[in-house]
Design a protein around this motif. Structure first.
Motif, short mmCIF file in Angstrom:
data_model
loop_
_atom_site.label_atom_id
_atom_site.label_comp_id
_atom_site.label_asym_id
_atom_site.label_seq_id
_atom_site.Cartn_x
_atom_site.Cartn_y
_atom_site.Cartn_z
N LEU A 92 2.18 1.65 -3.55
CA LEU A 92 1.14 1.99 -4.51
C LEU A 92 0.58 3.38 -4.28
O LEU A 92 0.25 4.10 -5.22
CB LEU A 92 -0.01 0.97 -4.43
N MET A 93 0.44 3.75 -2.99
CA MET A 93 -0.24 5.00 -2.68
C MET A 93 0.73 6.07 -2.23
O MET A 93 0.36 6.98 -1.48
CB MET A 93 -1.26 4.76 -1.57
N ALA A 94 2.00 5.91 -2.61
CA ALA A 94 2.98 6.89 -2.16
C ALA A 94 2.59 8.29 -2.61
O ALA A 94 2.21 8.51 -3.76
CB ALA A 94 4.35 6.52 -2.70
N VAL A 95 2.67 9.22 -1.68
CA VAL A 95 2.39 10.61 -2.02
C VAL A 95 3.74 11.31 -2.15
O VAL A 95 4.56 11.25 -1.24
CB VAL A 95 1.56 11.28 -0.91
N ILE A 122 -2.63 5.49 5.24
CA ILE A 122 -2.01 5.58 3.91
C ILE A 122 -3.05 5.91 2.86
O ILE A 122 -2.86 6.79 2.01
CB ILE A 122 -1.29 4.24 3.58
N VAL A 123 -4.19 5.19 2.93
CA VAL A 123 -5.24 5.42 1.93
C VAL A 123 -5.76 6.85 2.03
O VAL A 123 -5.97 7.54 1.03
CB VAL A 123 -6.39 4.40 2.14
N LEU A 127 -3.04 1.31 7.49
CA LEU A 127 -3.57 1.22 6.12
C LEU A 127 -4.54 2.36 5.85
O LEU A 127 -4.48 3.02 4.81
CB LEU A 127 -4.27 -0.13 5.94
N ALA A 176 0.83 -1.21 0.00
CA ALA A 176 0.00 0.00 0.00
C ALA A 176 0.86 1.25 0.00
O ALA A 176 0.58 2.22 -0.70
CB ALA A 176 -0.93 0.00 1.20
N SER A 177 1.95 1.20 0.78
CA SER A 177 2.77 2.41 0.88
C SER A 177 3.48 2.69 -0.44
O SER A 177 3.79 3.84 -0.76
CB SER A 177 3.78 2.29 2.01
N LYS A 181 -4.25 9.49 3.20
CA LYS A 181 -3.24 10.47 2.77
C LYS A 181 -3.29 10.64 1.26
O LYS A 181 -3.09 11.73 0.73
CB LYS A 181 -1.86 9.95 3.21
N LYS A 182 -3.56 9.51 0.57
CA LYS A 182 -3.55 9.54 -0.89
C LYS A 182 -4.83 10.15 -1.44
O LYS A 182 -4.79 11.00 -2.32
CB LYS A 182 -3.38 8.10 -1.39
N TYR A 183 -5.99 9.68 -0.91
CA TYR A 183 -7.25 10.04 -1.56
C TYR A 183 -8.02 11.13 -0.84
O TYR A 183 -8.89 11.74 -1.43
CB TYR A 183 -8.12 8.79 -1.72
#
Lengths: 264, 203
Positions: A28-31, B92-93, B89, A25-26, B95-97
């Motif tokens: 794939l979703m790295a910002v 993380i999600v 998790l 996840a970290s 932070k992204k969306y």
């Protein structure tokens, strides 16, 4: 024995699965992290005071890295911080004039008196709720030191009933400006300039009754100023520190002696 | 399990079994984050979300993995592991969306990892399932959601109480945390009044 084995295997398996999912996840979703902003934030003092006009140091750093904010807005860090940040954003450093908080009232216990006896909570904000405070002058410093409590740098003391700023300690964060219920404190540049130590909005005659050092709005300072820095609004003089050259003519002419030359 | 029963479970989780004010779980965020109304709201929303999600994951793990292998004594360790992973998790999600929500919640999100109210909800629901066979997966989820809303109710009520406390003249020896705990005790007492009301719905 097998009991322990299954337990260990199960917990390890769950741990591995959770770890794996997190790792994937970290990635794939790295910002994307703004490295510039991180570097700038390291240089900022971290006081998070909001004097720059942003939500905090990280907010200012983010705006700086995007080029949306000007250098030198950080009054706490001053020149040193502006110089340190300049190479990071690839700009020339700007000269910052250090600033300080200035109290626009001189109504100490010698100059004005208390019209009422107050026994409530010892806070300027609370006292203001009751007939605008207990002093004769309803615009002046109450003296319970809300500004003193708000100051993180111990730069303000309440001396003889009126707040005084130690400009050597003041970082111009503006916490006291927000804390003063009377709006007596302003942030002004630390350069030679004249300061009107009164904010009384009553007419001259009324002002004279409530305080020995109140501005009566006589306009003498306005006439004598060569730079147009002085104006009288709501029956008291206001000096624009940016226009003031610090010549001191207004202070000489003031019949109430309430204009003080600072940083000369 | 009928719909009325689910409503009963939901209300019971909010009022008679309020995880903060009746069972005294999660006192740390209750005292730490209830200073202002908006942070209290954000924290409660995050906790509710994690409670439901954690129950959704831990219930199957317990029922289909731990119990068949006679490892139910491992529930504390496994649940903490799973909840901590879940919170990460979610972070993380988010932070992204949902960067605005992520910024608003800030430090509260990782704090939920160590929130015993979340662990309490996931574990106590298993005791209920053990004593009442009809208390299944759906009922557990409804219970978790109710627990989260109960957390929200408690936080909002107490944030209101604390905002009023700010302007009170409190004796010096009681200022700060002492008076907050006294106020918390009084609010908790008021929740005693609900006991017995919802039980009728559950029968």
């Amino acid at each position: 024995m097998s009991g322990i084995l299954t337990a260990v295997v199960l917990v390890v398996a769950i741990g591995l699965i959770v770890g794996l999912v997190l790792a994937v996840a970290s990635i794939l979703m790295a910002v994307p992290v703004d490295e510039k902003a991180v570097a700038i934030e390291e240089q900022l003092p971290g006081a998070n005071c909001g004097a720059c006009g942003f939500s905090g140091c990280s907010g200012y750093a983010a705006a700086l890295s995007k080029g949306e904010a000007k250098l030198g807005l950080c009054s706490v860090g001053g020149q040193a911080v502006a110089d340190a940040i300049a190479p990071i954003i690839g700009a020339d450093s700007v000269e910052t004039i250090p600033q300080t908080a200035v109290v626009h009232c001189n109504g100490s216990d010698d100059n004005t008196s208390k019209g009422m006896r107050y026994q409530g909570i010892e806070s300027c904000l609370a006292a203001t709720q009751l007939y605008a405070g207990m002093g004769d002058c309803s615009y002046g410093c109450i003296g319970f030191g809300d500004c003193m409590k708000a100051c993180e740098y111990n730069a303000i003391t309440v001396c003889n009933g009126v707040a005084a700023v130690n400009s050597n300690l003041c970082r111009a964060c503006g916490a006291c400006v927000k804390a003063c219920p009377k709006g007596l404190i302003r942030i002004e540049p630390k350069k030679p300039h004249a300061v009107v130590k009164c904010s009384n909005c009553d007419k001259g005659a009324l002002t004279r009754k409530s305080c020995k050092v109140g501005c009566i709005g006589c306009m003498k300072c306005v006439k004598v100023c060569e730079n147009g820095a002085v104006k009288v609004e709501n029956f008291h003089a206001i000096i624009d520190p940016d226009k003031c050259t610090g010549c001191g003519k207004c202070a000489e002419g003031c019949p109430q002696s309430i204009i003080e030359m600072m940083f000369v | 399990m009928s719909f009325t029963n689910l409503v009963g479970i939901f209300l019971a989780a909010i009022l008679t079994e309020n995880y903060i004010l009746v069972k005294f779980f999660g006192i740390c965020p209750f005292l730490g984050v209830s200073k202002k109304l908006n942070t209290a709201l954000g924290m409660s929303a995050a906790v509710t979300f994690v409670m439901v999600l954690a129950t959704a994951v831990t219930w199957p793990i317990y029922t289909y993995l731990l119990v068949p292998n006679e490892l139910d004594y491992l529930q504390t360790i496994v649940f903490i592991l799973v909840i901590a992973g879940l919170v990460q998790l979610v972070e993380i999600v988010m932070k992204k969306y949902m960067p605005p929500l992520y910024n608003a919640l800030g430090i509260y999100l990782p704090l939920i990892t160590t929130n015993c109210a979340v662990l309490g909800v996931t574990m106590l629901v298993l005791d209920k399932g053990a004593s009442d066979a009809s208390f299944g997966y759906v009922a557990s989820l409804v219970n978790a959601f109710g627990a989260g809303i109960g957390f929200l109710v408690a936080m909002i009520m107490f944030a209101g109480v604390r905002e009023r406390l700010e302007n009170c003249d409190i004796p010096k020896s009681l200022q700060g945390l002492p008076i907050t705990l006294v106020a918390a005790a009084l609010v908790a007492c008021s929740f005693l009044g609900f006991s017995g009301i919802v039980d009728k719905l559950l029968v």
